[in-house]
Design an enzyme around this catalytic site. Sequence first.
Site: not given
Ligand code: MRU
Length: 347
Positions: A47, A239, A249-250
Amino acid sequence: MIPTATIAWKERKLIIIDQTLLPNDVKFIELETEEDVWEAIKVLRVRGAPAIGVCAAYGVVVAALRADAADTASLKRHLADVITYLAGSRPTAVNLFYALDRMKKVMDGSADNMSREALLDALEAEANRICEEDLAMCRAIGEYGAPLIGEGSSVLTHCNAGGLATSGYGTALAPMYIAHEQGRTFHVFADETRPLLQGARLTAWELTQAGIDVTLLCDNMAAQVMREGRVQLVIVGADRIAANGDAANKIGTYGVAVSAKMHNIPFYVAAPSSTFDVQTRTGDDIPIEQRDRDEVACWGGHKTAPDHVNIYNPAFDITPSELITAFITDRGILKPPYTPEIVRLTQ
Ligand code: MRU
């Protein structure tokens, strides 16, 4: 040493750390089929936006290696289906589509009378390039971002945008790794990041491994720590970043940005050029992944909510560009107004 390489391509085998098992087990697993790759992305064994892209690119090579196609033309038709299939694993991180588009271009640019081995070599070389470029971009983000972390300062981050989320170094964590390499003393607050605890399980783990001083917070503690004057800057990953600078982002990132604004704390988004998407006009146009109710209603196999209660579980949120102090990219720091800067970055 490169902090926490999470994807390895060895002797034409795709090996990843199964991140669902961290921090308790560091287990390497092989993804042997395109279905394995799809599932690993879907359930977050791998991920983080750049890592998903790199893994999917190798997934195309895995599919090509095991395909039972009569000739190169039918192999190409099969791989086009595989690319569509892998693109359906998660919708928000644009790096997935960026990497798969590059693989498709290599395939489309190959003649039908090319040998199967030559097509395989070309696809493998492109996946290797995507992986190596990501590593170099993350290192560059680290070098541009490290001067923002002053001696004795504290930086807050959300989710995991570290080595585990990329080919190495990470995006938000890269400036921390480089500042640490340069001998600077600083402190990190890592939000735990409900519902799947990427901050607690992954960020706290990788920073601890690297010997960086980190304090874990529940998400609902971040605003109070800011109010106490204990945070000098925030750095998060992304993302997908729209043409106007709105950043997905998350889930929870938006709340952190609002709190940072309230307390006059600079809020930085660190991302490689591959995360900027000029085709997406604003944050409203970014598709937000909705995930399974059990991620919120259960933990560790135990129910934490009553049966049948309504659940809302968006995996990401949008931070509007006006809350972002600057972007830390592999080509330097971008300041507002963002649209012309983003257009220049992606040309
Ligand atoms: O759901 P995930 O764990 O894939 O979410 C990841 C994030 O939101 C990260 O902050 C983002 O992908 C940047 S990774 C360099």
